[in-house]
Design an enzyme around this catalytic site. Structure first.
Site, PDB file in Angstrom:
ATOM      1  N   THR A 156       0.802  -1.283  -0.021  1.00 55.08           N
ATOM      2  CA  THR A 156       0.192   0.160   0.026  1.00 55.08           C
ATOM      3  C   THR A 156       0.818   1.236   0.017  1.00 55.08           C
ATOM      4  O   THR A 156       1.186   1.745  -0.958  1.00 55.08           O
ATOM      5  CB  THR A 156      -1.043   0.113   1.211  1.00 55.08           C
ATOM      6  OG1 THR A 156      -0.307  -0.336   2.357  1.00 55.08           O
ATOM      7  CG2 THR A 156      -2.056  -0.760   1.290  1.00 55.08           C
ATOM      8  N   LYS A 182       4.079  -6.933   3.986  1.00 50.76           N
ATOM      9  CA  LYS A 182       3.918  -5.508   3.677  1.00 50.76           C
ATOM     10  C   LYS A 182       3.679  -4.889   4.896  1.00 50.76           C
ATOM     11  O   LYS A 182       3.474  -5.556   5.881  1.00 50.76           O
ATOM     12  CB  LYS A 182       2.614  -5.337   2.670  1.00 50.76           C
ATOM     13  CG  LYS A 182       1.490  -5.657   3.133  1.00 50.76           C
ATOM     14  CD  LYS A 182       0.747  -4.913   3.905  1.00 50.76           C
ATOM     15  CE  LYS A 182       0.561  -3.449   3.407  1.00 50.76           C
ATOM     16  NZ  LYS A 182      -0.094  -2.286   4.258  1.00 50.76           N
ATOM     17  N   THR A 196      -1.379  -1.579   7.549  1.00 48.45           N
ATOM     18  CA  THR A 196      -1.544  -2.857   8.004  1.00 48.45           C
ATOM     19  C   THR A 196      -0.178  -3.675   7.875  1.00 48.45           C
ATOM     20  O   THR A 196       0.340  -3.562   6.798  1.00 48.45           O
ATOM     21  CB  THR A 196      -2.545  -3.367   7.199  1.00 48.45           C
ATOM     22  OG1 THR A 196      -3.803  -2.906   7.775  1.00 48.45           O
ATOM     23  CG2 THR A 196      -2.874  -5.009   7.551  1.00 48.45           C
ATOM     24  N   GLU A 278       6.659   4.954   6.937  1.00 42.93           N
ATOM     25  CA  GLU A 278       6.150   6.099   6.417  1.00 42.93           C
ATOM     26  C   GLU A 278       7.087   7.460   6.962  1.00 42.93           C
ATOM     27  O   GLU A 278       6.899   7.724   8.163  1.00 42.93           O
ATOM     28  CB  GLU A 278       4.867   6.537   6.612  1.00 42.93           C
ATOM     29  CG  GLU A 278       4.060   5.346   5.787  1.00 42.93           C
ATOM     30  CD  GLU A 278       2.448   5.215   6.452  1.00 42.93           C
ATOM     31  OE1 GLU A 278       1.595   4.618   5.768  1.00 42.93           O
ATOM     32  OE2 GLU A 278       2.033   5.920   7.342  1.00 42.93           O
ATOM     33  N   ASN A 401      -0.148  10.698   6.068  1.00 41.13           N
ATOM     34  CA  ASN A 401      -1.523  10.189   6.741  1.00 41.13           C
ATOM     35  C   ASN A 401      -2.417  11.270   6.636  1.00 41.13           C
ATOM     36  O   ASN A 401      -3.657  10.877   6.946  1.00 41.13           O
ATOM     37  CB  ASN A 401      -1.191   9.820   8.220  1.00 41.13           C
ATOM     38  CG  ASN A 401      -0.276   8.292   8.078  1.00 41.13           C
ATOM     39  OD1 ASN A 401      -0.894   7.275   7.707  1.00 41.13           O
ATOM     40  ND2 ASN A 401       0.993   8.407   8.165  1.00 41.13           N
ATOM     41  N   THR A 406      -7.578  10.853   0.539  1.00 40.69           N
ATOM     42  CA  THR A 406      -8.232  11.890  -0.386  1.00 40.69           C
ATOM     43  C   THR A 406      -7.069  12.003  -1.467  1.00 40.69           C
ATOM     44  O   THR A 406      -7.233  12.635  -2.622  1.00 40.69           O
ATOM     45  CB  THR A 406      -8.324  13.223   0.400  1.00 40.69           C
ATOM     46  OG1 THR A 406      -7.145  13.680   1.190  1.00 40.69           O
ATOM     47  CG2 THR A 406      -9.517  13.091   1.363  1.00 40.69           C
TER      48      THR A 406
END
Length: 406
Positions: A156, A182, A196, A278, A401, A406
């Site tokens: 993702t 992942k 996740t 991230e 995040n 969006t």
């Protein structure tokens, strides 16, 4: 190893085939549906999130594992949609996909293990993975290329696939383990036996589901349960271990060589997840020692790893060791501040609760500029110890995040 592009045929466990396609679930149009099929029904063990809000595939996967008594033939994973907080319709969508996969790959519905990852609260368009099943069937192969596509299709917000392998020799025969996972955000797995983290582990050893379960729990506890990026526990976290038996080498829960190799693979994958976190600019190994118990050491590590003040200090390469002391103090462990000592790598920072006489702020700041560094804390209270891997907290994490849905 941890580079899927370097995976060789010789590293893949026998008895499995893999495939991945673009099913149209991800808005990006990237690969988003992955499949693994055992040539013969495999022994299986799984661990799932401890979050009380769980996704439909977790509920269905648990049910299937119970009904099949730990036997799995087909694994199907979609990315781009978590199928969580979708109510009865989410369960129905997951079951539809499992029924279709069972028919396509000649197995019982309870022998299909589903997983999903992506945005929460959006209905899963089950027609998309179902429509893609013929294409998956046409491309199934026991090759490094297809295994690598499987690794890419489950991503993702990850920036790269994550793969690890190991092998052991038993009576002149070879047993292989290969794992893929992942995860880059929403990472603080708390896996129990009942962005996740999804982990799929494959071996060609011959092991019963009961022994697989014992081996998996042991390895997960010191690997995936020892990492955190942001302190959030996902609704979809899953670790699945499959054993095809194709090597003909029997193993059980007491097989130390296999246990060590499995832990090696799990630890590699866990550290790859942290490294791909991230917005991450620093990966930190916490070594907590001198705690009353190992569990206490873990509590201190988690308090430090989840502190926004600590994590932002790391982002700025700021040797603000007082924040480490504060986090240890509110961890719930009965620490004695006058016994605590801290090192950044080999650099003494704090001794017996106060600034170390040889503390060099410039050297400490320079040390924290490295992407990977170690923080060692001795609580001076006992023999409890743990290693824990975590990250800094950057503005990029916030941007990723803030804009995720969006």
């Amino acid at each position: 190893m941890n580079d899927s592009s370097l995976l060789t045929q010789d590293a893949l466990p026998s008895g499995f085939r893999f495939a991945a396609v673009k099913a149209g679930i991800k808005p990006s149009g990237n690969l988003d549906l992955a499949l693994a099929v055992a040539d013969l029904t495999a022994s299986a063990a799984a661990m799932f999130t401890s979050n009380r809000v769980v996704a439909a595939p977790v509920l269905v996967g648990r049910r299937h594992m119970k009904r099949s008594k730990g036997r799995v033939r087909t694994v199907i994973v979609n990315a781009g949609n978590a199928n969580c907080a979708t109510g009865p319709a989410g369960i129905e969508a997951c079951e539809k996909v499992c029924r279709a996969a069972a028919a396509a790959f000649d197995c019982q519905e309870d022998e299909v293990f589903p997983s999903s990852t992506g945005i929460i609260g959006v209905p899963l368009p089950s027609e998309k993975p179902i429509h893609a099943l013929p294409q998956l069937a046409a491309t199934l192969a026991a090759t490094p290329e297809q295994f690598s596509l499987f690794a890419r299709a489950i991503l993702t917000t990850d920036t790269k696939p994550k793969v690890a392998t190991a092998r052991i020799s038993v009576n002149e025969k070879t047993v292989k383990i290969a794992g893929v996972c992942k995860g880059a955000g929403m990472i603080h797995p708390q896996l129990v036996p009942h962005a996740t983290m999804l982990v799929y582990l494959f071996t060609d050893a011959a092991i019963s589901p009961e022994d697989l379960d014992a081996l998996l729990q042991k390895s997960v506890e010191v690997s995936f349960n020892r990492i955190s990026i942001d302190g959030d526990t996902s609704t979809n976290d899953t670790v699945l271990l499959l054993a095809s038996g194709a090597s003909g080498v029997p193993m059980d829960a007491s097989s130390a060589a296999f246990s060590n190799a499995l832990t090696e693979v799990c630890t590699s994958l866990a550290k790859q997840i942290v490294d791909d976190g991230e917005g991450v600019t620093h990966v930190v190994e916490l070594q907590i020692e001198g705690a009353p118990t190992d569990r206490d050491a873990l509590s201190v590590a988690k308090a430090i790893a989840h502190s926004p003040l600590v994590k932002t200090a790391w982002a700025g390469c700021d040797p603000n060791w007082g924040r480490l002391m504060a986090a240890a103090g509110y961890s719930g462990v009965a620490v004695d501040p006058e016994r605590i000592s801290i090192w950044f790598g080999d650099l003494p920072i704090c001794r017996n609760g106060g600034r170390a006489p040889e503390f060099d702020e410039a050297a400490a700041h320079q040390y924290l500029k490295q992407r990977n560094f170690t923080v060692r804390i001795d609580l001076g209270l006992g023999r409890g110890f743990c290693r824990f891997w975590t990250t800094d907290l950057t503005a990029d994490y916030v941007h990723i995040n803030a804009d995720y849905s969006t």
